[in-house]
Design a protein around this motif. Structure first.
Motif: not given
Length: 188
Positions: A108-135
């Motif tokens: 479960l933790p191993t699968f959750a790691c990849f699921l959470l990273n996949g969700i984070a990538c989806c959120i990143d793709a639809h983020l309306p703003i570009n974060l400053p490089p350091l942030l």
């Protein structure tokens, strides 16, 4: 501590492996090249950049060509296709954890790691703003540092995989700290 050291080693050991790429190019005068394993993953300013362009490029290319691109022909949403790719990669890592470590508790933790990273990538793709490089860098590596122990736990717990190679790196019973003799005039 073990998971942290293992995480750092995974992100840095490949530079030693990538030396072979340099030698092949020099010896063959650029006639033959090998694909780099990593492309400085510590410089990633987004989670999508980390997984898509910087970390483990060989496996990334395999997953892209065998899963992402064919699925993208039938599913119009790149985010859904990306999430499916992360789910399948997570299942492959679960299989490795089961076969290599016979550790059902890590499924479960191993699968959750990849699921959470996949969700984070989806959120990143639809983020309306570009974060400053350091942030962006801080957010990326915070996500990775929080989710990495979920996947790397079985590897770090099994001393023979990484820590058994060099006993000095074993953190059991503080044996890695050299023992100094007690002075004779030490107060009690």
């Amino acid at each position: 501590m073990r998971v942290f050291i293992y995480f750092l080693s995974i992100l840095t050991f490949s530079y030693v492996i990538d030396i072979q790429t340099i030698f092949i190019r020099i010896i063959t005068r650029d006639k033959y090249t090998l694909q780099w394993l990593n492309n400085f993953p510590f410089l990633s300013q987004s989670i999508r950049e980390f997984w898509g362009r910087r970390y483990n490029q060989i496996i990334g290319t395999i997953l892209k060509e065998s899963l992402f691109l064919p699925l993208n022909l039938y599913i119009p949403s790149r985010s859904i296709v990306g999430l499916i790719t992360f789910i399948i990669s997570g299942l492959l890592h679960v299989h490795i954890a089961l076969v290599a470590f016979e550790d059902i508790s890590s499924v479960l933790p191993t699968f959750a790691c990849f699921l959470l990273n996949g969700i984070a990538c989806c959120i990143d793709a639809h983020l309306p703003i570009n974060l400053p490089p350091l942030l962006g860098w801080l957010m990326t590596h915070s996500v990775l540092f929080v989710t990495a122990p979920m996947c790397l736990g079985p590897f770090a717990r099994d001393k023979d995989v990484f820590f058994g190679v060099n006993e000095l790196l074993s953190y059991d019973d503080d044996q890695w700290i050299s023992k100094l003799p007690m002075p004779k005039n030490c107060p009690k």
